[in-house]
Design a protein around this motif. Structure first.
Motif, short mmCIF file in Angstrom:
data_model
loop_
_atom_site.label_atom_id
_atom_site.label_comp_id
_atom_site.label_asym_id
_atom_site.label_seq_id
_atom_site.Cartn_x
_atom_site.Cartn_y
_atom_site.Cartn_z
N PHE A 172 0.44 -1.23 0.19
CA PHE A 172 0.11 0.10 -0.36
C PHE A 172 0.77 1.66 0.26
CE2 PHE A 172 -3.04 3.06 2.59
CZ PHE A 172 -3.46 3.31 1.32
N LEU A 173 0.15 2.19 -0.64
CA LEU A 173 1.50 3.51 -1.28
C LEU A 173 2.45 3.19 -1.52
CD1 LEU A 173 -1.43 5.56 1.26
CD2 LEU A 173 -1.46 5.33 -1.09
N GLY A 174 3.15 2.25 -1.84
CA GLY A 174 4.85 1.97 -2.21
C GLY A 174 5.61 0.70 -1.04
N PHE A 175 4.89 0.95 0.32
CA PHE A 175 5.20 0.09 1.00
C PHE A 175 4.60 -1.01 0.90
CE2 PHE A 175 6.39 4.84 2.41
CZ PHE A 175 6.88 4.43 2.80
N HIS A 179 6.81 -4.57 11.30
CA HIS A 179 8.00 -3.63 10.19
C HIS A 179 7.52 -3.59 9.12
CE1 HIS A 179 8.68 -8.25 8.68
NE2 HIS A 179 8.76 -7.08 7.50
N ARG A 180 8.05 -2.82 8.15
CA ARG A 180 7.90 -2.53 7.27
C ARG A 180 9.09 -2.39 6.09
NH1 ARG A 180 5.62 3.51 9.03
NH2 ARG A 180 3.94 2.81 10.32
N ARG A 181 8.36 -2.69 4.65
CA ARG A 181 9.43 -2.40 3.73
C ARG A 181 9.09 -1.93 2.78
NH1 ARG A 181 10.51 -9.33 3.44
NH2 ARG A 181 11.73 -9.67 5.12
N LEU A 182 9.80 -1.33 1.77
CA LEU A 182 9.80 -0.16 0.56
C LEU A 182 9.26 -1.52 -0.28
CD1 LEU A 182 12.20 2.39 -0.02
CD2 LEU A 182 10.04 2.74 0.65
N ALA A 183 8.03 -0.91 -1.20
CA ALA A 183 7.90 -2.24 -2.41
C ALA A 183 9.07 -2.12 -3.25
CB ALA A 183 6.47 -1.65 -3.17
N ASP A 221 9.01 -2.21 -6.60
CA ASP A 221 8.92 -1.09 -7.98
C ASP A 221 9.36 0.00 -7.28
OD1 ASP A 221 6.85 -1.22 -6.13
OD2 ASP A 221 5.53 -0.83 -7.82
N ASN A 222 9.11 0.64 -6.06
CA ASN A 222 9.88 1.13 -5.81
C ASN A 222 11.08 1.54 -5.58
OD1 ASN A 222 10.92 3.70 -3.42
ND2 ASN A 222 8.84 4.23 -3.00
N VAL A 223 11.81 1.01 -5.26
CA VAL A 223 13.42 0.40 -4.77
C VAL A 223 13.92 0.45 -6.06
CG1 VAL A 223 15.47 -0.97 -3.99
CG2 VAL A 223 13.35 -1.10 -2.63
N LYS A 224 13.35 -0.44 -7.52
CA LYS A 224 13.81 -0.02 -9.05
C LYS A 224 13.78 1.11 -9.46
CE LYS A 224 13.17 -5.36 -9.27
NZ LYS A 224 11.14 -5.91 -9.63
N ARG A 225 13.40 1.81 -8.96
CA ARG A 225 12.35 2.92 -9.87
C ARG A 225 14.14 3.81 -9.27
NH1 ARG A 225 7.15 2.78 -8.91
NH2 ARG A 225 7.36 4.05 -6.99
N PHE A 226 13.86 3.39 -7.99
CA PHE A 226 15.22 4.77 -7.59
C PHE A 226 16.06 3.77 -8.25
CE2 PHE A 226 17.46 5.78 -4.03
CZ PHE A 226 18.15 7.25 -3.97
N LYS A 227 17.35 3.00 -8.22
CA LYS A 227 18.77 2.87 -8.45
C LYS A 227 18.64 3.25 -9.52
CE LYS A 227 19.33 -1.90 -5.09
NZ LYS A 227 19.05 -2.59 -5.03
N LYS A 228 16.74 2.82 -10.51
CA LYS A 228 17.56 3.06 -12.12
C LYS A 228 17.03 5.17 -12.19
CE LYS A 228 14.33 2.85 -16.59
NZ LYS A 228 13.40 2.61 -16.60
N SER A 246 12.28 6.43 2.65
CA SER A 246 12.25 5.32 3.24
C SER A 246 12.47 5.32 4.29
CB SER A 246 13.30 4.57 2.21
OG SER A 246 14.51 5.71 2.94
N ARG A 247 12.75 6.10 5.01
CA ARG A 247 13.20 6.06 6.73
C ARG A 247 11.72 5.50 7.71
NH1 ARG A 247 16.84 10.81 5.59
NH2 ARG A 247 18.94 10.08 5.80
N TYR A 248 10.79 5.75 6.10
CA TYR A 248 9.24 5.19 7.19
C TYR A 248 9.06 3.58 7.21
CZ TYR A 248 7.89 9.81 8.13
OH TYR A 248 7.36 11.20 8.52
N ALA A 249 9.98 2.97 6.29
CA ALA A 249 10.41 1.60 6.47
C ALA A 249 11.45 1.09 7.50
CB ALA A 249 10.27 1.14 5.07
N ASP A 250 11.67 -0.15 7.23
CA ASP A 250 12.66 -0.62 7.67
C ASP A 250 14.03 -0.67 6.80
OD1 ASP A 250 12.25 -1.53 10.66
OD2 ASP A 250 10.51 -1.78 9.46
N THR A 251 14.99 -0.04 6.53
CA THR A 251 15.39 0.10 5.15
C THR A 251 17.06 0.39 5.42
OG1 THR A 251 15.41 2.35 4.58
CG2 THR A 251 13.80 1.11 3.85
#
Length: 355
Positions: A272-275, A281-285, A287-294, A324-329
């Protein structure tokens, strides 16, 4: 519900128009349209005020362009003078209408937003075994102009205000090719407009009231056209899904996206909403991580070729890191910083990612 009355004079007052022009120009101060408008500000304001007062104002033509991040979207940019009008309307009526929204509506509202919605989602998840994740199919293009006008008409006795809001809604026909030839109505609101976001949120407030007060569901929240409904009875949630689907179809002329609207076990997490949200706990989705690395790769290429300055890169990465800090990153941000191959980016961004 107290209706909005006698606000048109406030909307079109020069004081409100000047304030709206300032707000509409934020982030666009050096654009040609903004510069031209501000160069002749007094004359432009006088003309705009006069047109609104005698009701000769007509919405201008939208400029269309496409963005591709996170997915392809067609954006409609209104002329600057019309963005001033959008702000003038929104900023006067929003405080009245926002008071009528349910607590757990989180999109485009002061004091709400993505991160508070994620916190609320996690608290609901911990209390329930199942979740219905609902999504409206092609939401913005499907908003019915007639239904939206009726919703607004129920909120105000100010006929002048309705004349202006109806004109803004009708302007969408320029870019939304969804008019119904049978009734002369139209469908769709253009993405990219302040009033479109506001009207779209108001439109689905009807669904919020149906779920909260007709169905009497406690564990429900919505972020624009994305909504979650929690419970401990899986079959009950499937029955509620049918009721919501029928309400959307019959009352709001909308379709529930059947492929995306499913019931899940909360123990498996909710995207939900990129998480990806779990009870502890929470993780970043992904697809969010892939877009950032791109995006980092594109920054490295642009930096190497002198197409982007360091400040712009730093600001973009800082925003992502804060989100990203709103998840365990912690581990993810360390791995990302270690993987920065471009020496200039590495020295610039390590502190931004890790601190």
């Amino acid at each position: 519900m107290k209706k909005i009355s006698n606000v048109y004079h406030e909307i079109i007052s020069k004081e409100n128009l000047y304030r709206s022009a300032h707000l509409a120009a934020r982030g666009r101060r050096y654009g040609d349209a903004v510069a031209d408008f501000n160069f002749n500000l007094e004359e432009e304001m006088g003309t705009l005020h006069r047109e609104l007062a005698d009701k000769t104002y007509r919405h201008g033509k939208y400029r269309m362009f496409t963005i591709y991040d996170p997915k392809q979207r067609n954006i409609a940019a209104a002329p600057f003078r019309d963005r001033v009008v959008h702000h003038a309307v929104h900023d006067v009526i929003e405080p009245f209408i926002d008071k009528t929204f349910i607590h757990d509506s989180y999109a485009c509202r002061k004091g709400k937003g993505t991160h508070i919605a994620v916190d609320r989602t996690q608290s609901f998840l911990r209390a329930n075994r199942f979740c219905l994740h609902g999504d409206v199919k092609k939401y913005f293009p499907s908003i019915d102009h007639g239904v939206l006008k009726e919703i607004l008409a129920k909120r105000t006795t100010d006929k002048d205000l309705l004349w202006l809001t109806n004109g803004i809604i009708d302007s969408a026909r320029q870019v939304m090719d969804t008019s119904d030839p049978c009734d002369g109505g139209g469908k769709g609101l253009p993405i990219g407009s302040l009033t479109s976001q506001f009207f779209a949120n108001l439109y689905l407030n009807e669904l919020d009231y149906f779920v909260k007060f007709d169905l009497r569901r406690r564990y429900y929240l919505r972020y624009m056209d994305d909504f979650l409904l929690f419970g401990n009875d899986k079959e009950d949630l499937f029955e509620v899904k049918i009721k919501i689907r029928d309400f959307l179809k019959n009352k709001l002329a909308l379709d529930l996206h059947e492929g995306k609207s499913q019931v899940y076990k909360t123990r498996n997490g909710i995207k939900f909403l990129g998480f990806r949200i779990y009870d502890d706990h929470r993780r970043l989705a992904s697809d969010n991580v892939k877009r950032f690395k791109k995006r980092l790769k594109r920054f490295a290429y642009d930096a190497e070729n002198g197409r982007i300055d360091a400040e712009k890169i730093s600001d973009s990465v800082r925003c992502w890191a804060a989100h990203s800090r709103y998840a365990d990153t912690g581990g993810l941000r360390h791995r990302t910083s270690d993987g920065l191959a471009h020496s200039r980016l590495k020295s610039l961004l390590v502190n931004v990612l890790l601190n």
